[in-house]
Design a protein around this motif. Structure first.
Motif, PDB file in Angstrom:
ATOM      1  N   GLU A   1       0.827  -1.206   0.000  1.00 32.62           N
ATOM      2  CA  GLU A   1       0.000   0.000   0.000  1.00 32.62           C
ATOM      3  C   GLU A   1       0.862   1.258   0.000  1.00 32.62           C
ATOM      4  N   GLU A   2       1.917   1.226   0.826  1.00 34.68           N
ATOM      5  CA  GLU A   2       2.792   2.406   0.890  1.00 34.68           C
ATOM      6  C   GLU A   2       3.525   2.606  -0.440  1.00 34.68           C
ATOM      7  N   ILE A   3       3.991   1.513  -1.016  1.00 33.19           N
ATOM      8  CA  ILE A   3       4.711   1.605  -2.282  1.00 33.19           C
ATOM      9  C   ILE A   3       3.797   2.154  -3.383  1.00 33.19           C
ATOM     10  N   ALA A   4       2.570   1.636  -3.410  1.00 36.00           N
ATOM     11  CA  ALA A   4       1.630   2.089  -4.435  1.00 36.00           C
ATOM     12  C   ALA A   4       1.350   3.586  -4.285  1.00 36.00           C
ATOM     13  N   LEU A   5       1.190   4.029  -3.052  1.00 34.72           N
ATOM     14  CA  LEU A   5       0.938   5.455  -2.806  1.00 34.72           C
ATOM     15  C   LEU A   5       2.124   6.298  -3.264  1.00 34.72           C
ATOM     16  N   ALA A   6       3.322   5.865  -2.875  1.00 33.69           N
ATOM     17  CA  ALA A   6       4.521   6.630  -3.230  1.00 33.69           C
ATOM     18  C   ALA A   6       4.704   6.700  -4.747  1.00 33.69           C
ATOM     19  N   LYS A   7       4.463   5.590  -5.424  1.00 31.98           N
ATOM     20  CA  LYS A   7       4.594   5.589  -6.885  1.00 31.98           C
ATOM     21  C   LYS A   7       3.633   6.575  -7.523  1.00 31.98           C
ATOM     22  N   HIS A   8       2.440   6.633  -6.954  1.00 30.93           N
ATOM     23  CA  HIS A   8       1.456   7.572  -7.490  1.00 30.93           C
ATOM     24  C   HIS A   8       1.880   9.019  -7.217  1.00 30.93           C
ATOM     25  N   LEU A   9       2.402   9.271  -6.040  1.00 29.10           N
ATOM     26  CA  LEU A   9       2.797  10.638  -5.671  1.00 29.10           C
ATOM     27  C   LEU A   9       3.864  11.199  -6.613  1.00 29.10           C
ATOM     28  N   ILE A  10       4.851  10.370  -6.932  1.00 35.24           N
ATOM     29  CA  ILE A  10       5.925  10.917  -7.769  1.00 35.24           C
ATOM     30  C   ILE A  10       5.489  11.115  -9.221  1.00 35.24           C
ATOM     31  N   ASN A  11       4.305  10.653  -9.575  1.00 34.25           N
ATOM     32  CA  ASN A  11       3.801  10.887 -10.936  1.00 34.25           C
ATOM     33  C   ASN A  11       3.082  12.226 -11.098  1.00 34.25           C
ATOM     34  N   PHE A  12       3.010  12.985 -10.022  1.00 31.98           N
ATOM     35  CA  PHE A  12       2.299  14.271 -10.081  1.00 31.98           C
ATOM     36  C   PHE A  12       2.763  15.162 -11.252  1.00 31.98           C
ATOM     37  N   PRO A  13       4.068  15.355 -11.434  1.00 30.56           N
ATOM     38  CA  PRO A  13       4.501  16.235 -12.538  1.00 30.56           C
ATOM     39  C   PRO A  13       4.088  15.707 -13.907  1.00 30.56           C
ATOM     40  N   LEU A  14       4.056  14.407 -14.022  1.00 29.41           N
ATOM     41  CA  LEU A  14       3.663  13.793 -15.290  1.00 29.41           C
ATOM     42  C   LEU A  14       2.226  14.188 -15.659  1.00 29.41           C
ATOM     43  N   ILE A  15       1.393  14.215 -14.646  1.00 27.52           N
ATOM     44  CA  ILE A  15      -0.018  14.559 -14.883  1.00 27.52           C
ATOM     45  C   ILE A  15      -0.164  16.034 -15.231  1.00 27.52           C
ATOM     46  N   LEU A  16       0.607  16.899 -14.564  1.00 23.77           N
ATOM     47  CA  LEU A  16       0.523  18.331 -14.892  1.00 23.77           C
ATOM     48  C   LEU A  16       0.921  18.564 -16.345  1.00 23.77           C
ATOM     49  N   GLN A  17       1.924  17.826 -16.794  1.00 22.92           N
ATOM     50  CA  GLN A  17       2.343  17.953 -18.183  1.00 22.92           C
ATOM     51  C   GLN A  17       1.214  17.555 -19.129  1.00 22.92           C
ATOM     52  N   LEU A  18       0.552  16.470 -18.764  1.00 21.70           N
ATOM     53  CA  LEU A  18      -0.573  15.993 -19.563  1.00 21.70           C
ATOM     54  C   LEU A  18      -1.677  17.052 -19.637  1.00 21.70           C
ATOM     55  N   VAL A  19      -1.955  17.672 -18.488  1.00 23.55           N
ATOM     56  CA  VAL A  19      -2.976  18.720 -18.432  1.00 23.55           C
ATOM     57  C   VAL A  19      -2.606  19.851 -19.384  1.00 23.55           C
ATOM     58  N   LEU A  20      -1.329  20.269 -19.338  1.00 22.04           N
ATOM     59  CA  LEU A  20      -0.930  21.426 -20.137  1.00 22.04           C
ATOM     60  C   LEU A  20      -0.825  21.094 -21.624  1.00 22.04           C
ATOM     61  N   ASP A  21      -0.548  19.840 -21.947  1.00 20.48           N
ATOM     62  CA  ASP A  21      -0.497  19.461 -23.362  1.00 20.48           C
ATOM     63  C   ASP A  21      -1.837  19.700 -24.042  1.00 20.48           C
TER      64      ASP A  21
ATOM     65  N   CYS B   1      -2.281   0.313   7.160  1.00 28.03           N
ATOM     66  CA  CYS B   1      -0.984   0.593   7.764  1.00 28.03           C
ATOM     67  C   CYS B   1      -1.148   1.511   8.959  1.00 28.03           C
ATOM     68  N   PRO B   2      -1.225   0.944  10.148  1.00 27.49           N
ATOM     69  CA  PRO B   2      -1.359   1.772  11.339  1.00 27.49           C
ATOM     70  C   PRO B   2      -0.173   2.727  11.433  1.00 27.49           C
ATOM     71  N   ILE B   3      -0.444   3.938  11.818  1.00 27.96           N
ATOM     72  CA  ILE B   3       0.621   4.936  11.856  1.00 27.96           C
ATOM     73  C   ILE B   3       1.017   5.252  13.297  1.00 27.96           C
ATOM     74  N   LEU B   4       0.047   5.689  14.074  1.00 28.59           N
ATOM     75  CA  LEU B   4       0.382   6.134  15.425  1.00 28.59           C
ATOM     76  C   LEU B   4       0.794   4.967  16.313  1.00 28.59           C
ATOM     77  N   LYS B   5       0.294   3.784  15.982  1.00 33.73           N
ATOM     78  CA  LYS B   5       0.615   2.626  16.817  1.00 33.73           C
ATOM     79  C   LYS B   5       1.858   1.886  16.364  1.00 33.73           C
ATOM     80  N   ALA B   6       2.424   2.335  15.266  1.00 40.66           N
ATOM     81  CA  ALA B   6       3.593   1.634  14.734  1.00 40.66           C
ATOM     82  C   ALA B   6       4.825   1.931  15.592  1.00 40.66           C
TER      83      ALA B   6
END
Length: 575
Positions: free
Chosen positions: A491-511, A536-541
């Motif tokens: 779950e954490e890996i999937a989230l992180a992979k999505h986060l770093i794609n943010f600039p890619l999406i902005l480029q798509l928007v501007l195209d 993924c418990p956070i505070l209890k980890a």
RNA sequence: GCGCCCGUAGCUCAGUUGGAUAGAGCAUCUGCCUUCUAAGCAGAAUGUCGCAGGUUCAAUCCCUGCCGGGCGUACCA
């Protein structure tokens, strides 16, 4: 950005191994199905094919060489007829996620070649209340400005107000004879609208009234002092009400100039185009023909009416030329209704004939209409246009009811603030979510729904993150990345992979000038975040895991907040 | 007439140089709150991508024709 580094590496390998192929056409994209990988390249397929070689063989050869000095990818393999699939190394992902500078700017690096872009949008008319018809232009234009600025372009947002035209003759007659000062005090635009309607009706019925309106218009155009004073007053009152709306919407302009600002350029413009030889007389009017254009050959642009007066195209040409002189823009965007496509094609073609050597890139990101539930243009029951101010009021009221129901213990000021943020956000998000070219149905229940792809859902995702920090007794600002982010679960890996794609999406928007890609991205982000939240418990980890997860969800919060901000939507810590 | 846009699940829609099993939300059904806000999550079901041809290793996407809908088409903006 990792995908860019993969792409560059891949291009250099292709350039080295297959000089016969154009390596600049080798592009890496997000994988449509995660099971195949994180990124993919299918350019080799087409390139090799065109070159007469076997795509699979070329791809295999490239992949072998690619792997030699690659530090980013877990696995790189050739699939099917010649797809290349890339799967990121978690360590590479962690190092990007843990880089404070990259994280602070949501992994977006400023563009290498900043452009100067003028964005023309909103464009309300003096003496008429802003109505639903203005929201798409305003939202879309504002969002495009925000995104262009965020990636590093120089942007001039320019509100081209309709402050000139034949309606002012009627308005001045109405103002002189039938003005209700109290009504003007209460609701200036409403009163001016009333005058206009009344005069419109009167002129339809009585030719003498129409003559009077014409003579008052002529006086205005010739600089009559009293008429000018009334006209200035109408502009002033109108702009005051526009500013109230823009303030509620959080929309700002770098420049606001009415059509009238360009009046003194109009006659020179017509004669200049005529003497240059590409504007000619036809049926008494001055027009520009485009015989070589399939679409425009039967639709010349008229730059002067047969009575010598200017029209829409004339002012737009003058405005365009003014913008060129003042800002030397690389690009000008006109964010308007799709029904004006023909007009802008004429305008762009005519201007490029007039200024062939320094014509900026001219774009018309047009949009469709807002429909009612009956499938017809969105109107009140009695068939009137829906005023924007009332629409925003209703959004806040409806949001208010939901807040009361979900969180009755909040204090009054908080409830009001949350209702405002949720209500306005809902309208904006519902407006930006569909492909801009589609018509869409305006539906309160859908846009304010607590579940589904709506802004309240995204805003809620943000408040859940803030809730964790509240519970932990620390502020989001105090989170730092010094301990780094370690990604342990799927779950954490999937989230992180999505986060770093943010600039890619902005480029798509501007195209394509389409913020709806950003909406979809944020909705997916909220989904990935929810999965982390559930699993993924956070505070209890344990302390190490806890600080890593706090940093991860904080980053998710930053991207949601930034992404919504680029859509012109605010967030709140509590809902 | 000509031009532009659209036709995708029951409804509303998305779909990144043509690319892998066409995706969401709503609605429907089944689970999950003594556990960081359940405004949530997990799972099930749902399709002649308007029709017919063509190009291609590969078409919802490109080309042609047809059917259906919206809009525009010289003195409004």
């Amino acid at each position: 950005m990792l995908f860019k580094r993969i792409e560059e590496h891949l291009q250099s390998v292709v350039a080295e191994l297959c000089p016969e192929l154009d390596h600049r056409q080798v592009v890496v994209r997000k994988c449509p199905v995660p099971k195949f990988g994180d990124y993919q390249c299918n350019s080799i397929l087409g390139l090799a094919k065109r070159n007469g070689s076997n795509p699979r063989e070329v791809a295999s050869k490239v992949v072998e060489r690619f792997k030699v000095d690659d530090a980013l990818c877990e696995a790189v393999d050739v699939a099917g007829p010649g797809f290349i699939n890339f799967r990121l190394k978690v360590s590479a992902l962690e190092s990007v996620m843990s880089d404070p500078e990259l994280a602070a700017h949501c992994f977006v690096k400023p563009v290498a070649e900043p452009r100067t872009v003028v964005v023309d949008f909103s464009s309300p008319n003096v003496a008429k209340p802003m109505h639903v018809g203005h929201i798409r232009s305003t939202n879309l234009g504002d969002s495009l400005c925000r995104i262009l600025r965020y990636v590093g372009h120089s942007v001039i947002s320019d509100n081209h107000i309709g402050d000139w035209g034949t309606q002012f003759g009627k308005l001045i007659v109405g103002w002189k004879n039938d003005l209700d000062p109290n009504a003007l005090e209460m609701d200036a635009l409403g009163e001016m609208e009333r005058l206009y309607r009344m005069m419109n009706q009167r002129c339809d019925d009585d030719p003498a009234a129409l003559d009077l309106a014409r003579s008052e218009l002529l006086k205005l155009q010739q600089g009559d002092e009293e008429n000018l004073k009334i006209w200035h007053r109408m502009i002033e009152l109108s702009r005051k009400q526009f500013d109230e709306i823009y303030s509620r919407l959080g929309v700002t302009f770098d420049e606001t100039l009415g059509e009238s600002h360009y009046n003194d350029r109009l006659s020179d413009l017509a004669s200049s185009m005529e003497s240059a030889g590409f504007a000619e007389r036809s049926e008494g009017a001055l027009v520009v023909f485009f015989p070589d254009d399939k679409e425009l050959k039967d639709h010349p642009a008229m730059i002067q009416k047969s009575d010598g007066a200017a029209n829409y195209t004339t002012t737009d040409l003058a405005t365009l030329d003014y913008r060129r002189e003042r800002w030397s823009p690389d690009e000008i965007l006109y964010v308007t209704d799709g029904r004006q496509q023909l007009h802008f094609k004429q305008l762009f073609r005519a201007y490029s004939k007039w200024r062939p050597d320094d014509c900026p890139n001219l774009e018309h990101p047009w949009f469709g209409s807002i429909m009612g539930k009956d499938g017809k243009p969105f109107k009140t029951r009695s068939g009137e246009v829906i005023k924007l101010a009332g629409l925003l009021d209703e959004a806040e009221e409806r949001a208010r009811k939901i807040v009361e129901e979900k969180n009755p213990d909040l204090d009054e000021a908080q409830k009001a603030e949350i209702s405002r943020i949720v209500g306005i956000g809902a309208i904006k998000y519902a407006d930006l979510l569909p492909n801009r070219q589609s018509d869409y149905v305006f539906d309160w229940d859908t846009m304010l729904a607590l579940k589904g792809n709506t802004s309240p859902y995204l805003q809620y995702a943000y408040t859940r993150i803030q809730g964790i920090f509240r519970k932990a007794g620390i502020s989001a600002e105090s989170i730092d990345l010094s301990g780094g982010i370690q990604l342990q679960t799927e779950e954490e890996i999937a989230l992180a992979k999505h986060l770093i794609n943010f600039p890619l999406i902005l480029q798509l928007v501007l195209d394509e000038y389409r913020p709806n890609y950003l909406c979809t991205y944020l909705f997916e982000l909220a989904g990935f975040l929810s999965r982390v939240y559930e699993n993924c418990p956070i505070l209890k980890a344990t302390p190490g895991v806890r600080s890593s997860r706090l940093a991860l969800v904080n980053q998710a919060g930053i991207v949601i907040r930034q992404g919504l901000d680029l859509l012109g939507i605010e967030v709140t810590d509590v809902m």
